[in-house]
Design an enzyme around this catalytic site. Structure first.
Site, PDB file in Angstrom:
ATOM      1  N   HIS A 135       0.855  -1.187   0.000  1.00 28.51           N
ATOM      2  CA  HIS A 135       0.000   0.000   0.000  1.00 28.51           C
ATOM      3  C   HIS A 135       0.894   1.240   0.000  1.00 28.51           C
ATOM      4  O   HIS A 135       2.101   1.163   0.235  1.00 28.51           O
ATOM      5  CB  HIS A 135      -1.001  -0.005   1.169  1.00 28.51           C
ATOM      6  CG  HIS A 135      -0.410   0.096   2.530  1.00 28.51           C
ATOM      7  ND1 HIS A 135      -1.040   0.727   3.570  1.00 28.51           N
ATOM      8  CD2 HIS A 135       0.750  -0.365   3.030  1.00 28.51           C
ATOM      9  CE1 HIS A 135      -0.301   0.658   4.643  1.00 28.51           C
ATOM     10  NE2 HIS A 135       0.789  -0.009   4.355  1.00 28.51           N
ATOM     11  N   ASP A 212       5.426  -4.856   7.365  1.00 29.54           N
ATOM     12  CA  ASP A 212       4.206  -4.092   7.628  1.00 29.54           C
ATOM     13  C   ASP A 212       3.127  -5.079   8.072  1.00 29.54           C
ATOM     14  O   ASP A 212       2.625  -5.864   7.269  1.00 29.54           O
ATOM     15  CB  ASP A 212       3.813  -3.365   6.330  1.00 29.54           C
ATOM     16  CG  ASP A 212       2.432  -2.733   6.399  1.00 29.54           C
ATOM     17  OD1 ASP A 212       1.747  -2.885   7.427  1.00 29.54           O
ATOM     18  OD2 ASP A 212       2.051  -2.093   5.405  1.00 29.54           O
ATOM     19  N   GLN A 215      -2.173  -5.676   8.361  1.00 32.44           N
ATOM     20  CA  GLN A 215      -3.261  -6.620   8.056  1.00 32.44           C
ATOM     21  C   GLN A 215      -3.024  -8.002   8.656  1.00 32.44           C
ATOM     22  O   GLN A 215      -3.781  -8.926   8.372  1.00 32.44           O
ATOM     23  CB  GLN A 215      -3.424  -6.745   6.527  1.00 32.44           C
ATOM     24  CG  GLN A 215      -3.787  -5.443   5.852  1.00 32.44           C
ATOM     25  CD  GLN A 215      -5.153  -4.905   6.273  1.00 32.44           C
ATOM     26  OE1 GLN A 215      -6.018  -5.668   6.697  1.00 32.44           O
ATOM     27  NE2 GLN A 215      -5.330  -3.590   6.175  1.00 32.44           N
ATOM     28  N   LYS A 238      -6.759  -1.591  13.593  1.00 33.80           N
ATOM     29  CA  LYS A 238      -7.006  -2.812  12.827  1.00 33.80           C
ATOM     30  C   LYS A 238      -6.847  -4.049  13.714  1.00 33.80           C
ATOM     31  O   LYS A 238      -6.755  -5.164  13.240  1.00 33.80           O
ATOM     32  CB  LYS A 238      -6.079  -2.872  11.618  1.00 33.80           C
ATOM     33  CG  LYS A 238      -6.416  -1.767  10.622  1.00 33.80           C
ATOM     34  CD  LYS A 238      -5.524  -1.740   9.419  1.00 33.80           C
ATOM     35  CE  LYS A 238      -5.951  -0.579   8.508  1.00 33.80           C
ATOM     36  NZ  LYS A 238      -5.134  -0.414   7.332  1.00 33.80           N
ATOM     37  N   CYS A 376      -5.639   2.290  -1.669  1.00 34.03           N
ATOM     38  CA  CYS A 376      -4.279   2.851  -1.466  1.00 34.03           C
ATOM     39  C   CYS A 376      -3.218   1.923  -2.047  1.00 34.03           C
ATOM     40  O   CYS A 376      -2.100   1.814  -1.501  1.00 34.03           O
ATOM     41  CB  CYS A 376      -4.000   3.126   0.000  1.00 34.03           C
ATOM     42  SG  CYS A 376      -5.045   4.412   0.695  1.00 34.03           S
TER      43      CYS A 376
END
Length: 419
Positions: A135, A212, A215, A238, A376
């Site tokens: 992203h 990252d 998610q 999240k 994104c």
């Protein structure tokens, strides 16, 4: 691709979904005259009662600045703030709590590493490797620094199914590679990347790795020591927590070698007009008054995941994904984008002859909240020749009946658009 299952298999004997739903007040409402079906969890998920109560309690009873106050409220707020750091240390299995830096979220965590470690090591001709499914927050900061330093940004290509091509990744690695930065799981496709292999190969080439975890934190097992990852970032919102806070994990030796990100507040040890000495980690990277109430409430979100059980959460979401994948695949005129072997609960799709924005609006009219657009990830959309997709993403409080509502809506729209 997620494995097909029959309808009756969309249950989990160890998970009482209705009891969990009772803990999420926002789910009990109608939208446009229909019961809310919330499938925008990859953008942000909803908050359980304990997180909401923690925020309320902090501002009603404990509101105070932390670390330096000489009174009871400051002591209580400081203790609760640091309890969240300890909870996150255990959550990712860091070696020590000091390796957890509070940030405003994943984006700030990545930017912190770019502007400190990245700025420290990147020079003319050096290389940074990212993947084609990142992203924008894991593209733009590296792009900006590479342009400034004369370094080169290289991109690992992906297959039509949305998986990293490992052979191409190995070709990109060289002694010039200083940093590899990639997502653990794709927000747009759901793909879970083989981060263990990615990290091991990067280290053999002498590069450091940032993962990252925006998610993955609420869905996948995390053990930063077992992964041997150098930096790992995540967002509270999240993980069933508040917006505006998150964390960066970094190995102690790297964090200690890095310069501060911003100046002022708790990041100083001593200041004179001639020179400033900096505080120890983690405070060196936490300037100013932090987002105290939200950080404290973040612990309640971590507790919620731990109490529910990440394996239980993952199994439930995988069952919903498999069921939705099977049903959506059977609808004429609908194409799923991203069919990796290993996915988190993200289902991206397009409907022939219907713009994704229109799909989102028409589903919203039925009370179904999905994401539409490029998520994104404009370069990723370009890879698939798309402007955007419709994305349904699942959380532990979602049900098979809700998936059926989505399927019914998609079937109706696909028929209308392709008569």
């Amino acid at each position: 691709m997620a494995q097909p299952i029959n309808d009756n298999a969309v249950t989990n004997a160890t998970l009482d979904v209705q009891a969990i739903r009772e803990r999420f007040p926002i789910l009990h409402q109608e939208v446009n005259g229909k019961p809310l079906v919330y499938f925008d969890n990859a953008a942000t998920n909803q908050k359980p009662d304990t997180v909401i109560e923690s925020l309320d309690n902090y501002y009603r009873k404990d509101n105070s600045n932390i670390h330096r106050g000489a009174h009871t409220l400051a002591d209580r707020a400081t203790a609760e703030y640091e309890d969240t750091r300890k909870a996150l240390k255990d959550f990712v299995n860091a070696n020590e709590a000091e390796e957890i830096i509070f940030t405003r979220g994943t984006t700030e965590g990545i930017n912190l590493v770019v502007q400190t470690y990245g700025r420290m090591v990147l020079a003319q001709g050096d290389e940074v490797i990212i993947s084609a499914m990142e992203h924008h927050s894991n593209i733009v900061p590296w792009q900006m620094l590479c342009e400034e330093r004369g370094a080169i940004l290289k991109v690992i290509p992906i297959t039509d199914e949305g998986e990293i091509i490992m052979e191409e990744y190995l070709k990109l690695l060289s002694p010039k590679t200083k940093i590899v930065a990639t997502c653990h799981a794709s927000n747009a496709l759901g793909t879970v990347n083989p981060v263990e292999e990615i990290i091991a190969h990067a280290h053999k080439a002498g590069a450091k790795v940032l993962i990252d975890g925006a998610q993955s934190c609420a869905h996948l097992p995390l053990d930063v020591q077992a992964l041997d990852v150098d930096f790992f970032v995540g967002s509270a919102h999240k993980m069933y927590g508040p917006t505006g806070t998150g964390f960066l994990y970094g190995k102690r030796e790297l964090l200690e070698a890095m310069p501060p990100f911003m100046g002022g507040g708790e990041m100083i040890k001593e200041v004179t007009f001639e020179k400033t000495t900096y505080n120890d980690i983690p405070y060196k990277f936490e300037p100013g008054t932090p987002n105290i109430g939200d950080v404290i409430a973040f612990k309640k979100a971590v507790d919620f995941i731990n109490e529910t059980g990440k394996e239980t959460i993952a199994a439930h979401e995988e069952a919903l994904l498999a069921y939705a994948t099977e049903k959506i695949s059977a609808i004429k005129g609908v194409t799923i984008v991203g069919q990796a072997t290993h996915k988190v609960g993200v289902l991206s799709f397009v409907i022939d002859n219907l713009h994704h924005f229109d799909v989102g609006m028409m589903l919203d009219a039925k009370g179904v909240a999905v994401r539409t657009g490029h998520h994104c990830t404009q370069p990723l959309m370009a890879r698939f020749g798309l402007e955007g997709t419709v994305r349904a993403s699942f959380a532990v409080y979602n049900t098979k009946d809700e998936v059926d509502t989505l399927i019914e809506g998609v079937e109706r729209l696909a028929k209308l658009a392709n008569r």
